[in-house]
Design an enzyme around this catalytic site. Structure first.
Site, short mmCIF file in Angstrom:
data_model
loop_
_atom_site.label_atom_id
_atom_site.label_comp_id
_atom_site.label_asym_id
_atom_site.label_seq_id
_atom_site.Cartn_x
_atom_site.Cartn_y
_atom_site.Cartn_z
CD GLU A 64 -2.85 -0.61 2.55
OE1 GLU A 64 -3.38 0.44 2.94
OE2 GLU A 64 -2.83 -1.66 3.20
NE ARG A 299 4.70 -8.76 10.67
CZ ARG A 299 4.05 -8.07 9.73
NH1 ARG A 299 3.09 -8.61 9.03
NH2 ARG A 299 4.34 -6.80 9.50
CE LYS A 309 3.39 0.08 5.19
NZ LYS A 309 2.25 -0.08 4.29
P1 ATP Z 1 -0.10 -2.20 6.69
O1 ATP Z 1 -0.36 -2.50 8.11
O2 ATP Z 1 -0.07 -0.76 6.37
O3 ATP Z 1 -0.89 -3.02 5.70
P2 ATP Z 1 2.13 -3.79 5.83
O4 ATP Z 1 3.39 -3.88 6.57
O5 ATP Z 1 1.28 -4.98 5.63
O6 ATP Z 1 1.39 -2.62 6.55
P3 ATP Z 1 2.01 -3.41 2.98
O7 ATP Z 1 2.37 -2.21 2.21
O8 ATP Z 1 0.63 -3.89 2.88
O9 ATP Z 1 2.42 -3.10 4.46
O10 ATP Z 1 3.03 -4.57 2.68
C1 ATP Z 1 3.40 -5.02 1.41
C2 ATP Z 1 3.87 -6.45 1.49
O11 ATP Z 1 4.97 -6.58 2.38
C3 ATP Z 1 2.78 -7.36 2.00
O12 ATP Z 1 2.65 -8.44 1.09
C4 ATP Z 1 3.26 -7.82 3.33
O13 ATP Z 1 2.90 -9.15 3.57
C5 ATP Z 1 4.78 -7.68 3.25
N1 ATP Z 1 5.35 -7.40 4.57
C6 ATP Z 1 5.10 -6.35 5.36
N2 ATP Z 1 5.76 -6.45 6.53
C7 ATP Z 1 6.48 -7.58 6.48
C8 ATP Z 1 7.38 -8.26 7.38
N3 ATP Z 1 7.68 -7.76 8.58
N4 ATP Z 1 7.94 -9.43 6.97
C9 ATP Z 1 7.65 -9.92 5.76
N5 ATP Z 1 6.81 -9.35 4.87
C10 ATP Z 1 6.22 -8.20 5.21
MG MG Z 2 -0.76 -4.74 4.38
#
Ligand code: ATP
Ligand code: MG
Length: 597
Positions: A64, A299, A309
């Site tokens: 996002e 994750r 975030k």
């Molecule tokens: P939000 O809470 O804003 O959705 P998010 O960390 O999920 O935050 P996104 O922009 O949706 O942010 O993440 C993009 C991709 O990165 C997603 O597919 C998510 O699964 C992956 N991702 C985010 N944080 C991690 C993490 N700590 N480890 C592995 N993958 C991650």
């Molecule tokens: Mg997300």
């Protein structure tokens, strides 16, 4: 979490990548052979009428655009782009921008930049694979009408409270909404009224009709469309209804013919709905087999690091750090400025592998990968971090006044091809304050009155004493050069010494600002147990010193990494170095992990 549960570099190296096994099995079964790919996102009919898909698999990275990417995202990027690369596939870069909140161009640019910097590209087979989920609103709307027509979705007018009360609990089934059995015609009419702006926000939602008694709460008729009178950065005021993530994401994947939709574990409970939805839309003719498959992985959780975030945003807005690219931030821009290389981050991701179980990776694994990468690449240089003047008192007698003694050293001890660096020995030098002691403890081998040490790449010197200021603070160390002991000359090691002193010429060294960065938090799990992570901020995570470095560093290009001998890895700051003639280095990491020791 005890230290035993945290992965060490050695333990992590054994982790396997279960995703590779899944993909290998799918390819061995020819699961994707013969399917079409239109080159753009679309429904089954479009892809079926197109060329055979040149990609063996399709993965995607769907951020996002609402913040800067961090080290957790880097894991997801390395995984998705890495699997595509390894299996002859393509990874789609998709902005998941279906929320009508304001998209910030700053985030969009930084996300694309981060992926390219990490060494990946969404260009493949002669085309770009950069997608925006907000381009699919028409498809999503069409999918919703298909569900309604097939009696698989209904407009619910319960209040939010009623909906919550009727959802049930983990142990109790939910209750059907009184609106659940409306006719398809009535649902279609109401849904179109929602779309046409005839109803207020919160007055009704569209829900999938699955099973209010399902043990999986995500299948209890999840909401799939809501009313929101917000302008969208891409579609403007065209829509006042927006799809929910659980509905949008599977459709995005299917439109783009993703084969493996890899996401983090918190989406595991949503997989049944993902599969249900795509199966219904396949039966309705919108999509075709093989449908995308969602696979979850754990994750990345890193000790001493926050990856939420929202909390990272708080660090920036409350000025606990100097912006998103502060070298202490776990953001990609921050890590880059700290001196991390793409190769180090990729190496780290390979070492930790992927697993199905939530684990914590120790911060030392990340730093270990960084050291392993930099050790082999970084040019060496000398810098003094805590300067103390050293005077060579027999200089004039030995060499004559005004003499300057050239010295040279390898740029890298294991890479002769990187050449040699030149610098001059002069009668006054800067050395480390800790390299002199008036009254040394047992086992101290560096300078004290009567003892000899070697000036690195120079002569053996014999300490004769020191000079102090009025307060008794040592100002200058005095020493004499021992003739015929210069490094690299015959007989240089005829005088044996145990101590080696790094130094910078006082007259030729260049003044530099060095920013000594350390871990941002003092606790391995700063936000464990719901405590305020700000309480764990390390007050010493940034120290700025003014000192002297080897002359050649004055012309280092911003972003260049060096190993300052005995001190660690440092990088010329990519933002401030060179501005107004200033020399500014960031400490990337120390030579060894000495945290807490
Ligand atoms: P939000 O809470 O804003 O959705 P998010 O960390 O999920 O935050 P996104 O922009 O949706 O942010 O993440 C993009 C991709 O990165 C997603 O597919 C998510 O699964 C992956 N991702 C985010 N944080 C991690 C993490 N700590 N480890 C592995 N993958 C991650
Ligand atoms: Mg997300």
């Amino acid at each position: 979490m005890s230290a035993n549960n945290e992965k060490t570099a050695a333990g992590a190296a054994q982790t396997t990548n279960f995703l590779k096994n899944i993909i290998e099995a799918d390819l061995a079964a020819d699961k994707f052979v013969g399917r079409g790919w239109a080159g753009i996102a679309g429904e089954a009919s479009l892809h079926a009428a197109s060329q055979p898909d040149p990609a063996k698999i399709r993965t995607r990275f769907p951020p996002e655009p609402n913040g800067y990417l961090h080290v957790g995202h880097a894991k997801s990027i390395c995984l998705n782009f890495g699997l595509a690369r390894d299996f002859g596939g393509v990874c789609h870069m998709r902005f998941d921008d279906t929320n009508p909140e304001k998209e910030d161009q700053e985030y969009v640019d930084s996300i694309l930049d981060a992926i390219q910097w990490l060494g990946f590209s969404w260009d493949a087979n002669g085309t770009s694979h950069l997608f925006h989920a907000s381009n699919y609103f028409d498809f999503m709307y069409h999918a919703a009408e298909l569900l309604i027509e097939r009696n698989l979705a209904y407009v619910d007018q319960q209040t939010a409270d009623e909906m919550r009360a009727n959802r049930g609990t983990l142990t109790e089934a939910g209750k059907n909404s009184p609106w659940r059995d409306r006719s398809a015609e009535e649902n279609l009419r109401l849904f179109r009224e929602m779309r046409d702006g005839k109803h207020t926000e919160g007055s009704m939602v569209l829900r999938a009709k699955v099973d209010m008694a399902s043990p999986n709460i995500n299948l209890r008729d999840p909401a799939i469309y809501r009313i929101k009178f917000d302008e969208h950065h891409n579609t403007g005021n065209k829509w006042c209804i927006y799809p929910m993530y659980t509905f949008a994401h599977p459709i995005e994947d299917a439109l783009e013919r993703i084969t493996h939709s890899i996401c983090t574990l918190e989406f595991e409970d949503q997989r049944p709905f993902y599969d249900w939805l795509l199966a219904q839309l396949r039966d309705a003719g919108m999509f075709a087999d093989p449908l995308p498959r969602q696979i979850e992985f754990a994750r990345l959780n890193l000790t001493y690091v926050i990856t939420s975030k929202r909390k990272l945003m708080q660090l920036v807005t409350e000025k606990h750090v100097d912006g998103w690219d502060d070298p202490r931030m776990p953001t990609i821009v921050g890590m880059r400025r700290r001196g991390y290389t793409p190769e180090a981050i990729q190496l780290f991701c390979e070492r930790i592998g992927v697993s199905k179980g939530d684990t914590w990776i120790d911060y030392s694994v990340l730093e270990g990968a960084l050291r392993d990468d930099l050790d082999n690449k970084a040019a060496r240089a000398m810098a003094v971090l805590d300067p103390l003047k050293l005077k060579l008192t027999n200089w004039d007698a030995l060499f004559g006044a005004g003499h300057i003694e050239p010295c040279s050293a390898p740029v890298h001890p294991h890479h002769e091809e990187m050449g040699r660096r030149q610098f001059n020995l002069t009668p006054e030098l800067w050395i480390e304050r800790e390299d002199f002691m008036e009254v040394p403890p047992k086992g101290y081998h560096r300078l004290y009155p009567g003892n000899m040490s070697r000036l690195k790449y120079g002569y053996v010197i014999k300490c004769t004493g020191c000079e102090k200021d009025a307060s008794g603070k040592i100002e200058t160390v005095l020493a004499e050069i021992v003739p015929d002991t210069k490094s690299g000359t015959p007989g240089a090691d005829s005088v044996k010494v145990k101590g080696v002193i790094t130094w910078v010429s006082a007259s030729e060294g260049v003044a530099a600002e060095i920013r000594l960065y350390d871990r941002l938090f003092t606790e391995a799990h700063p936000d464990a147990g719901g405590r305020n992570f700000l309480d764990a901020l390390n007050p010493n995570s940034k120290r700025v010193i003014q000192t002297w470095v080897e002359p050649s560093l004055g012309s280092a290009a911003p972003g260049t990494s060096f190993q300052f001998e005995r001190h660690g890895y440092f990088v010329a700051d990519r933002k401030d170095h060179g501005k107004d003639g200033k020399i500014i280095f960031n400490r990337t990491t120390t030579l060894k992990d000495s945290w807490g020791k």
